[in-house]
Scaffold this motif. Sequence first.
Motif, mmCIF file in Angstrom:
data_model
loop_
_atom_site.group_PDB
_atom_site.id
_atom_site.type_symbol
_atom_site.label_atom_id
_atom_site.label_comp_id
_atom_site.label_asym_id
_atom_site.label_seq_id
_atom_site.Cartn_x
_atom_site.Cartn_y
_atom_site.Cartn_z
ATOM 1 N N LYS A 7 -4.685 28.866 4.708
ATOM 2 C CA LYS A 7 -4.452 30.277 5.408
ATOM 3 C C LYS A 7 -4.180 30.180 6.703
ATOM 4 C CE LYS A 7 -6.739 32.115 1.588
ATOM 5 N NZ LYS A 7 -6.395 31.258 0.590
ATOM 6 N N SER A 8 -3.661 31.475 7.224
ATOM 7 C CA SER A 8 -3.200 31.562 8.613
ATOM 8 C C SER A 8 -4.535 31.863 9.192
ATOM 9 C CB SER A 8 -2.157 32.400 8.823
ATOM 10 O OG SER A 8 -2.652 33.759 8.402
ATOM 11 N N ARG A 9 -4.449 31.587 10.600
ATOM 12 C CA ARG A 9 -5.791 31.913 11.370
ATOM 13 C C ARG A 9 -5.287 32.277 12.888
ATOM 14 N NH1 ARG A 9 -8.006 27.146 14.046
ATOM 15 N NH2 ARG A 9 -6.184 25.611 13.408
ATOM 16 N N ARG A 10 -6.419 33.069 13.498
ATOM 17 C CA ARG A 10 -5.981 33.168 14.797
ATOM 18 C C ARG A 10 -6.613 32.394 16.004
ATOM 19 N NH1 ARG A 10 -4.550 37.933 18.018
ATOM 20 N NH2 ARG A 10 -4.050 38.674 15.702
ATOM 21 N N PHE A 24 -4.733 33.735 25.802
ATOM 22 C CA PHE A 24 -3.936 34.569 24.794
ATOM 23 C C PHE A 24 -4.162 33.990 23.577
ATOM 24 C CE2 PHE A 24 -1.401 30.817 26.316
ATOM 25 C CZ PHE A 24 -0.653 30.509 25.176
ATOM 26 N N SER A 25 -3.898 34.725 22.468
ATOM 27 C CA SER A 25 -4.110 34.501 21.116
ATOM 28 C C SER A 25 -2.867 34.413 20.320
ATOM 29 C CB SER A 25 -4.918 35.421 20.495
ATOM 30 O OG SER A 25 -6.321 35.609 21.127
ATOM 31 N N TYR A 26 -2.606 33.660 19.272
ATOM 32 C CA TYR A 26 -1.552 33.777 18.431
ATOM 33 C C TYR A 26 -2.057 33.478 16.939
ATOM 34 C CZ TYR A 26 -1.177 28.584 18.406
ATOM 35 O OH TYR A 26 -1.433 27.403 18.510
ATOM 36 N N ASP A 27 -1.333 33.768 16.025
ATOM 37 C CA ASP A 27 -1.539 33.559 14.784
ATOM 38 C C ASP A 27 -1.035 32.461 13.952
ATOM 39 O OD1 ASP A 27 -3.146 35.859 14.494
ATOM 40 O OD2 ASP A 27 -1.835 37.134 14.042
ATOM 41 N N THR A 28 -1.539 31.373 13.420
ATOM 42 C CA THR A 28 -0.765 30.234 12.771
ATOM 43 C C THR A 28 -0.037 30.686 11.464
ATOM 44 O OG1 THR A 28 -2.910 29.511 11.674
ATOM 45 C CG2 THR A 28 -2.383 28.615 13.843
ATOM 46 N N SER A 33 1.622 25.961 -0.066
ATOM 47 C CA SER A 33 0.300 25.476 -0.941
ATOM 48 C C SER A 33 0.790 24.555 -2.206
ATOM 49 C CB SER A 33 -0.278 26.822 -1.504
ATOM 50 O OG SER A 33 0.639 27.551 -2.349
ATOM 51 N N ASP A 34 2.080 24.594 -2.514
ATOM 52 C CA ASP A 34 2.295 23.588 -3.864
ATOM 53 C C ASP A 34 3.796 23.074 -3.440
ATOM 54 O OD1 ASP A 34 0.430 24.425 -5.564
ATOM 55 O OD2 ASP A 34 1.306 26.321 -5.411
ATOM 56 N N PHE A 35 3.489 21.677 -3.479
ATOM 57 C CA PHE A 35 4.655 20.635 -3.248
ATOM 58 C C PHE A 35 4.376 19.663 -4.137
ATOM 59 C CE2 PHE A 35 1.941 20.180 0.231
ATOM 60 C CZ PHE A 35 1.640 18.861 0.184
ATOM 61 N N VAL A 36 5.625 18.573 -4.190
ATOM 62 C CA VAL A 36 5.452 17.456 -4.997
ATOM 63 C C VAL A 36 5.813 16.167 -4.143
ATOM 64 C CG1 VAL A 36 6.340 16.316 -7.040
ATOM 65 C CG2 VAL A 36 6.215 18.688 -6.914
ATOM 66 N N GLU A 37 5.258 15.116 -4.205
ATOM 67 C CA GLU A 37 5.895 13.954 -3.749
ATOM 68 C C GLU A 37 6.163 13.062 -4.888
ATOM 69 O OE1 GLU A 37 2.854 11.989 -1.329
ATOM 70 O OE2 GLU A 37 2.656 13.673 0.001
ATOM 71 N N VAL A 38 7.331 12.244 -4.585
ATOM 72 C CA VAL A 38 7.774 11.522 -5.657
ATOM 73 C C VAL A 38 8.239 10.196 -5.054
ATOM 74 C CG1 VAL A 38 9.634 11.322 -7.412
ATOM 75 C CG2 VAL A 38 8.823 13.413 -7.021
ATOM 76 N N GLY A 39 8.023 9.112 -5.933
ATOM 77 C CA GLY A 39 8.128 7.825 -5.274
ATOM 78 C C GLY A 39 8.484 6.887 -6.349
ATOM 79 N N ALA A 40 9.445 5.802 -6.060
ATOM 80 C CA ALA A 40 9.700 4.713 -7.012
ATOM 81 C C ALA A 40 10.038 3.601 -6.342
ATOM 82 C CB ALA A 40 10.907 5.181 -7.802
ATOM 83 N N GLY A 41 9.934 2.509 -6.755
ATOM 84 C CA GLY A 41 10.150 1.106 -6.305
ATOM 85 C C GLY A 41 10.425 0.046 -7.177
ATOM 86 N N VAL A 42 10.978 -1.072 -6.885
ATOM 87 C CA VAL A 42 11.247 -2.186 -7.717
ATOM 88 C C VAL A 42 11.152 -3.594 -6.782
ATOM 89 C CG1 VAL A 42 13.763 -2.187 -6.852
ATOM 90 C CG2 VAL A 42 12.975 -3.277 -9.018
ATOM 91 N N ALA A 43 10.428 -4.404 -7.356
ATOM 92 C CA ALA A 43 10.358 -5.929 -6.717
ATOM 93 C C ALA A 43 11.035 -6.812 -7.525
ATOM 94 C CB ALA A 43 8.720 -6.192 -6.562
#
Length: 81
Positions: A7-10, A24-28, A33-43
């Motif tokens: 959520k944003s806040r002051r 002084f004040s500002y709103d963030t 809220s939704d994202f994906v991390e994808v990873g792959a590797g080889v050894a």
Amino acid sequence: KHEFEDKSRRVNVSFTQDTRAQQFSYDTEAGDSDFVEVGAGVAFVFSQGNQAFIRVQTLLEHEFYDSVIISAGLNIALWYT
């Protein structure tokens, strides 16, 4: 991933070098809220104990950030029994 606390806040702030301590004040901004991390590797394991690897990781569907991380390495055996 899902961010539950996005959520944003002051925020009330002042500059440390300001002798008047003027606030002084500002709103963030609300976070993404939704994202994906994808990873792959080889050894690879070679003869005489030598090894190599590569890994790629990326961030998808994020509103504010693009990210690609590439890791690679080589392990050379100094002696082999």
